[in-house]
Write a protein that holds these residues in place. Structure first.
Motif, PDB file in Angstrom:
ATOM      1  N   ALA A 761      57.903  39.166  47.033  1.00 36.73           N
ATOM      2  CA  ALA A 761      58.198  37.744  46.853  1.00 36.73           C
ATOM      3  C   ALA A 761      56.940  36.900  46.958  1.00 36.73           C
ATOM      4  O   ALA A 761      56.769  35.911  46.216  1.00 36.73           O
ATOM      5  CB  ALA A 761      59.225  37.303  47.891  1.00 36.73           C
ATOM      6  N   GLY A 762      56.016  37.264  47.874  1.00 39.12           N
ATOM      7  CA  GLY A 762      54.813  36.465  48.054  1.00 39.12           C
ATOM      8  C   GLY A 762      53.791  36.656  46.949  1.00 39.12           C
ATOM      9  O   GLY A 762      53.045  35.737  46.606  1.00 39.12           O
ATOM     10  N   ALA A 763      53.744  37.836  46.345  1.00 39.71           N
ATOM     11  CA  ALA A 763      52.723  38.126  45.342  1.00 39.71           C
ATOM     12  C   ALA A 763      52.963  37.377  44.038  1.00 39.71           C
ATOM     13  O   ALA A 763      52.021  37.156  43.261  1.00 39.71           O
ATOM     14  CB  ALA A 763      52.654  39.622  45.093  1.00 39.71           C
ATOM     15  N   PHE A 794      48.319  44.609  39.904  1.00 37.87           N
ATOM     16  CA  PHE A 794      48.466  43.286  39.313  1.00 37.87           C
ATOM     17  C   PHE A 794      48.049  43.337  37.849  1.00 37.87           C
ATOM     18  O   PHE A 794      47.128  44.057  37.460  1.00 37.87           O
ATOM     19  CB  PHE A 794      47.592  42.262  40.060  1.00 37.87           C
ATOM     20  CG  PHE A 794      47.972  42.091  41.519  1.00 37.87           C
ATOM     21  CD1 PHE A 794      48.997  41.231  41.874  1.00 37.87           C
ATOM     22  CD2 PHE A 794      47.305  42.795  42.517  1.00 37.87           C
ATOM     23  CE1 PHE A 794      49.337  41.063  43.204  1.00 37.87           C
ATOM     24  CE2 PHE A 794      47.646  42.639  43.849  1.00 37.87           C
ATOM     25  CZ  PHE A 794      48.666  41.779  44.195  1.00 37.87           C
ATOM     26  N   ARG A 795      48.701  42.502  37.009  1.00 37.12           N
ATOM     27  CA  ARG A 795      48.347  42.442  35.603  1.00 37.12           C
ATOM     28  C   ARG A 795      48.894  41.128  35.020  1.00 37.12           C
ATOM     29  O   ARG A 795      49.986  40.684  35.369  1.00 37.12           O
ATOM     30  CB  ARG A 795      48.939  43.617  34.832  1.00 37.12           C
ATOM     31  CG  ARG A 795      48.311  43.798  33.430  1.00 37.12           C
ATOM     32  CD  ARG A 795      49.155  44.722  32.567  1.00 37.12           C
ATOM     33  NE  ARG A 795      49.424  46.002  33.162  1.00 37.12           N
ATOM     34  CZ  ARG A 795      48.713  47.125  32.958  1.00 37.12           C
ATOM     35  NH1 ARG A 795      47.654  47.094  32.174  1.00 37.12           N
ATOM     36  NH2 ARG A 795      49.046  48.244  33.543  1.00 37.12           N
ATOM     37  N   LEU A 801      42.838  39.812  34.025  1.00 34.21           N
ATOM     38  CA  LEU A 801      42.951  39.274  35.374  1.00 34.21           C
ATOM     39  C   LEU A 801      41.636  39.503  36.124  1.00 34.21           C
ATOM     40  O   LEU A 801      41.036  40.567  36.045  1.00 34.21           O
ATOM     41  CB  LEU A 801      44.106  39.992  36.104  1.00 34.21           C
ATOM     42  CG  LEU A 801      44.717  39.267  37.303  1.00 34.21           C
ATOM     43  CD1 LEU A 801      45.336  37.942  36.869  1.00 34.21           C
ATOM     44  CD2 LEU A 801      45.790  40.156  37.929  1.00 34.21           C
ATOM     45  N   THR A 802      41.210  38.490  36.877  1.00 33.41           N
ATOM     46  CA  THR A 802      39.970  38.619  37.665  1.00 33.41           C
ATOM     47  C   THR A 802      40.295  39.191  39.031  1.00 33.41           C
ATOM     48  O   THR A 802      41.434  39.139  39.507  1.00 33.41           O
ATOM     49  CB  THR A 802      39.274  37.257  37.816  1.00 33.41           C
ATOM     50  OG1 THR A 802      40.122  36.398  38.608  1.00 33.41           O
ATOM     51  CG2 THR A 802      39.030  36.616  36.458  1.00 33.41           C
ATOM     52  N   GLU A 803      39.291  39.709  39.666  1.00 38.09           N
ATOM     53  CA  GLU A 803      39.455  40.269  41.006  1.00 38.09           C
ATOM     54  C   GLU A 803      39.867  39.199  41.991  1.00 38.09           C
ATOM     55  O   GLU A 803      40.684  39.432  42.895  1.00 38.09           O
ATOM     56  CB  GLU A 803      38.145  40.931  41.445  1.00 38.09           C
ATOM     57  CG  GLU A 803      38.266  41.836  42.673  1.00 38.09           C
ATOM     58  CD  GLU A 803      39.014  43.121  42.372  1.00 38.09           C
ATOM     59  OE1 GLU A 803      39.736  43.606  43.279  1.00 38.09           O
ATOM     60  OE2 GLU A 803      38.927  43.630  41.239  1.00 38.09           O
ATOM     61  N   ASP A 804      39.312  37.968  41.800  1.00 37.20           N
ATOM     62  CA  ASP A 804      39.643  36.875  42.719  1.00 37.20           C
ATOM     63  C   ASP A 804      41.115  36.493  42.603  1.00 37.20           C
ATOM     64  O   ASP A 804      41.782  36.212  43.612  1.00 37.20           O
ATOM     65  CB  ASP A 804      38.764  35.642  42.420  1.00 37.20           C
ATOM     66  CG  ASP A 804      37.305  35.886  42.789  1.00 37.20           C
ATOM     67  OD1 ASP A 804      37.062  36.813  43.602  1.00 37.20           O
ATOM     68  OD2 ASP A 804      36.438  35.174  42.263  1.00 37.20           O
ATOM     69  N   GLU A 805      41.636  36.493  41.365  1.00 37.31           N
ATOM     70  CA  GLU A 805      43.061  36.154  41.184  1.00 37.31           C
ATOM     71  C   GLU A 805      43.956  37.209  41.839  1.00 37.31           C
ATOM     72  O   GLU A 805      44.974  36.887  42.468  1.00 37.31           O
ATOM     73  CB  GLU A 805      43.388  36.055  39.699  1.00 37.31           C
ATOM     74  CG  GLU A 805      42.790  34.831  39.008  1.00 37.31           C
ATOM     75  CD  GLU A 805      43.083  34.814  37.528  1.00 37.31           C
ATOM     76  OE1 GLU A 805      43.702  33.845  37.041  1.00 37.31           O
ATOM     77  OE2 GLU A 805      42.709  35.806  36.845  1.00 37.31           O
ATOM     78  N   THR A 807      43.099  39.111  44.372  1.00 34.11           N
ATOM     79  CA  THR A 807      42.950  38.988  45.822  1.00 34.11           C
ATOM     80  C   THR A 807      43.799  37.839  46.350  1.00 34.11           C
ATOM     81  O   THR A 807      44.443  37.944  47.410  1.00 34.11           O
ATOM     82  CB  THR A 807      41.487  38.797  46.187  1.00 34.11           C
ATOM     83  OG1 THR A 807      40.720  39.906  45.700  1.00 34.11           O
ATOM     84  CG2 THR A 807      41.303  38.669  47.690  1.00 34.11           C
ATOM     85  N   ALA A 808      43.814  36.731  45.609  1.00 33.80           N
ATOM     86  CA  ALA A 808      44.614  35.583  46.035  1.00 33.80           C
ATOM     87  C   ALA A 808      46.109  35.938  46.055  1.00 33.80           C
ATOM     88  O   ALA A 808      46.842  35.565  46.983  1.00 33.80           O
ATOM     89  CB  ALA A 808      44.368  34.404  45.106  1.00 33.80           C
ATOM     90  N   ALA A 809      46.561  36.668  45.049  1.00 35.12           N
ATOM     91  CA  ALA A 809      47.970  37.086  45.011  1.00 35.12           C
ATOM     92  C   ALA A 809      48.276  38.035  46.162  1.00 35.12           C
ATOM     93  O   ALA A 809      49.346  37.967  46.780  1.00 35.12           O
ATOM     94  CB  ALA A 809      48.273  37.740  43.681  1.00 35.12           C
TER      95      ALA A 809
END
Length: 826
Positions: A761-763, A794-795, A801-805, A807-809
């Protein structure tokens, strides 16, 4: 029903002189009229010298542990032969059958001269079983005086060239448990005339031969008696009758007993012979009184039930009606006056008595299938005539005949109904001809231009009651093989329903998951819930009991699939198979507040809407469920290493396979429901509704039911799942994925499924897959803590998708797990 072909042929030839068929043709003739032939056998086979001999001397050899006799027999040769024999049922002067050296008996048993018990035995004196004439091995076959002379060829005397046919008669065709019924069927099949052997002259009806009263609740439709006096106690049953009895599987005993058995086989009417001198006072046909006892002919003392029907005199019960006679009035060696009894009993009462006393007889088998009420006196007179002929007795002209033959109701049927049912145009008059062949009375009527047949069934066919029964007879005798097999065309635009499609999908998914489908019994014993330790208030204990169960110990319909599945597991384990993955899809029966018995609905017309509404409203709920059982090794042992025992996660995986096949999203919450282990059980939830449970079974249940350790189970509602139209159109992204791992520390009591749900749910929408790959607990984490490591993928569908995006997810997922469950990064 076993019967000699020669007996059938003799009856048929009375109206068809010279008629003869081979055993194969006779077999085909029975099959053509719908009778199942189990086997056709010939007596023997016996090859080599087999002769009739007279016993000349008998010397008892007493020096051995068992009785042995050294005999000399006259075989018609110049000198007598010496034979050693262990049987005791023959005397000097008796005619016996001797297999001489060089003969070969059934079972490839060769006869030769040999020395035994210190004497030379030059042949063998044979029993009926050793000659293949019957199944009884009680003693030597002794032929009646005058049957043959010493030295005569025993092959001809015994009729070893005859054939014996054994048929499996269905319960609705009880009239075929007789030569009379079988020959009638053969005449129908072969298109022959039929001479009814039941047409015998009546010996007189001047006055009652014995006082009889029949109580109304005794179930005796008809009851008749006739006496035969002046019976010669030295008389012996003639060989032709003994032979027919032996080939039918019945051991000859004495003239009175043999005659009643013979008439039973010939006409299908069971009878009983009383020693009239042992009967005290008038006979009473009544229900047994509580506490009464009867010693039956098998020398067993039976305590009677008030539901039993008995024939009694002043001394008490003499016979268990329709099942077996009593020993107190048994015909013996000194009997000179025989009282013959024939009756027609209520089939249901005889059936219950037979089952109650675990006593099945040739008589009860026939009465259970209904006996012709019009046959009673004819069979009585046939038996009396035979007994008088054999023993030199006199058939008394007095006859006791209580009751009557009920009139059969006529059945009205359109003439062309068989044609319409079969889709065949039969010859004109075929229906009437076939129905008259079976003994029915047929009239033709014309009503509003339509032709009808008014058919009165014969007294021996209680199974004919409606037009459909008559149609079946016409089609059977005209030949079922001439009815074309035409499959109806499937209507266009239809297919399986959504429920059927889902059930098939779930079954296929479990099969691909490595499970094998079984069909467990829908019946259970309520005692299984005691083994599980269920509370008295548990809803699963509220079962529906069947009034007439197949097994009295399992008389309740299952409220859960697990008992039946566990029975299958126990059966496999008892046979050495412990590594099991089984599943079943079936209904359970859950009684509701409105579940209740309803009055019997009419069968002669359509029930009213109110009656149908009451019936449907009284039914219990019967949802479809799927159950899975996993025991033993889930991954086998091999060169690759040790195998893996099934565990709770395997049960969860099976539940996920079911949910995926059904097209629903499954959530798991910690559960606590017997028979599952309270710490290894998950509630299966769909759209906020609990639809089942999965996990490891409770150790106490595993031990009580003798299951392999760590057995796991799943039970899940199928009808409780929403119907999802599953038309997948997957979106394939051409952009690369970003993989990240995360390990969070939570309390031991927090289920991994709850952590996974919070992370998902959080991701957010960027999360494509989450998978648990490690569980760790140790002192460094703190008391009561555990670490759960997840792999996240993640995709994005529209960009790289960037590594930062990613990581934030991931951090958002951890924050949500912290808020929901108090989880923190390890």
């Amino acid at each position: 029903m076993r019967v000699a072909q020669s007996w059938l042929t003799e009856i048929i030839q009375r109206a068809n002189p010279g008629w003869e068929v081979t055993p194969a043709e006779l077999d085909a003739g029975f099959v053509n009229v719908g009778l199942e032939v189990e086997e056709v056998v010939q007596p023997g086979p016996v090859t080599g010298p087999l002769v009739v001999a007279r016993v000349s001397t008998i010397e008892e050899l007493t020096e051995f542990k068992k009785p042995i006799r050294f005999c000399t027999v006259d075989t018609g040769e110049d000198a007598p032969r010496d034979i050693v024999c262990g049987a005791q049922n023959f005397s000097v002067g008796d005619l016996v059958v001797v297999a001489l050296p060089g003969a070969v008996l059934p079972g490839d048993f060769a006869i030769a001269t040999r020395k035994t018990y210190g004497r030379t035995s030059d042949g063998m004196i044979c029993s009926a079983k050793e000659l293949g004439l019957g199944r009884d091995h009680a003693g030597i076959l002794v032929l009646p005086v005058g049957t043959a002379a010493p030295g005569d060829d025993a092959h001809k005397v015994l009729g070893l060239s005859d054939s014996v046919i054994e048929l499996a008669v269905t319960p609705d065709r009880g009239y075929c448990l007789s030569v009379r019924g079988l020959t009638r069927e053969l005449c129908c099949g072969f298109g022959l005339l039929f001479a009814d052997p039941a047409h015998v002259p009546v010996h007189g009806v001047e006055r009652p031969t014995w006082g009889v009263s029949v109580e109304p609740d005794a179930g005796a439709q008809r009851f008749a008696l006739r006496r035969v006096t002046g019976v010669d106690t030295q008389a012996v049953t003639p060989w032709w009758m003994q032979r027919r009895l032996l080939l039918s599987g019945i051991r000859p005993i004495s003239p009175a007993v043999d005659v009643t058995n013979y008439v039973l086989l010939e006409l299908g009417q069971p009878m009983h012979a009383f020693d009239a001198s042992k009967v005290s006072g008038d006979l009473v046909v009544r229900r047994a009184k509580r506490g009464e006892k009867l010693v039956t002919l098998d020398d067993v003392t039976r305590e009677l039930d008030p539901e039993d029907v008995v024939i009694a005199d002043d001394s008490g019960p003499l016979s268990l009606a329709g099942v077996m006679g009593g020993a107190s009035t048994e015909v013996g060696d000194a009997t000179t006056e025989v009282l013959l009894e024939a009756a027609c009993w209520n089939p249901l009462l005889v059936f219950r008595t037979s089952r109650r006393h675990k006593l099945s007889s040739e008589s009860s088998r026939r009465f259970e299938r209904a006996v012709d009420p019009a046959l009673t006196v004819a069979a009585l007179d046939r038996a009396a005539e035979l007994l008088a002929e054999i023993t030199g007795g006199v058939v008394e002209s007095e006859l006791t005949d209580v009751g009557m033959v009920p009139e059969r109701a006529a059945i009205k049927m359109p003439v062309d109904l068989p044609d319409r049912i079969a889709g065949v145009t039969y010859e004109a008059g075929a229906a009437r001809f076939r129905l008259e062949q079976i003994g029915a009375s047929v009239l033709e009527e014309d009503e509003d231009g339509e032709q009808f047949l008014v058919v009165t069934p014969p007294s021996w066919r209680p199974d004919l009651g409606v037009p459909a029964d008559l149609v079946e007879e016409v089609l059977r005798l005209e030949g079922l093989d001439v009815i074309p097999s035409v499959l109806p065309a499937a209507p266009a635009g239809r297919g399986l329903t959504a429920l059927q499609l889902r059930r098939r999908s779930v079954s296929k998914a479990l099969a691909h998951h490595g499970c094998v489908e079984v069909q467990p019994s829908p019946f259970i014993s309520p005692g299984v819930f005691d083994q599980w330790g269920l509370d008295d208030t548990d809803a699963r204990r509220k079962t529906v009991r069947v009034l007439n169960p197949l097994d009295s110990e399992r008389a309740s319909l299952a409220t859960t699939l697990l008992p039946g599945l566990l029975d299958v597991v126990a059966r496999n384990v008892s046979r050495g198979q412990r590594d099991l993955a089984l599943y079943a899809i079936g209904q359970v029966v859950l009684p509701q507040d409105n579940t209740r018995p309803v009055p019997m609905l009419p069968v002669d017309r359509r029930p009213s809407d109110e009656q149908l509404e009451e019936l449907f409203g009284s039914l219990p709920d019967q949802p479809v469920r799927v159950g899975v059982i996993l025991t033993g090794l889930r991954e086998p042992t091999g060169p690759w290493g040790r195998g893996r025992v099934a565990e709770a996660s395997d049960a969860f995986a099976a539940a996920e396979a079911i949910a995926d096949a059904a097209g629903v999203v499954l959530q798991r919450h910690a559960g606590n429901l017997l028979p599952w282990h309270p710490g290894r059980c998950a509630e299966l939830v769909v759209d906020g509704v609990v639809v089942g449970h999965a996990g490891e079974l409770h150790p106490a249940v595993v031990e009580a039911m003798h299951l392999p350790p760590r057995a796991c189970a799943v039970e899940m509602e199928l009808d409780g799942l929403p119907i999802v139209e599953n038309l997948p159109a997957p979106e394939l992204s051409v952009f690369p994925a970003v993989h990240q791992d995360v390990a969070v520390v939570v309390d031991d009591s927090v289920p991994a499924a709850d952590v996974e749900n919070s992370l998902r749910a959080g991701a957010g929408s960027l999360l494509e897959e989450i998978r648990l790959f490690d569980v760790f607990s140790g002192t460094q984490l703190g008391e009561g803590k555990k670490s759960l490591a997840y792999s996240l993928r993640f995709r994005a569908s529209d960009r790289t998708l960037t590594e930062d995006e990613a990581t934030a997810a991931r951090d958002a997922a951890v924050d949500r797990a912290h808020q929901d469950l108090g989880a923190h990064l390890r």
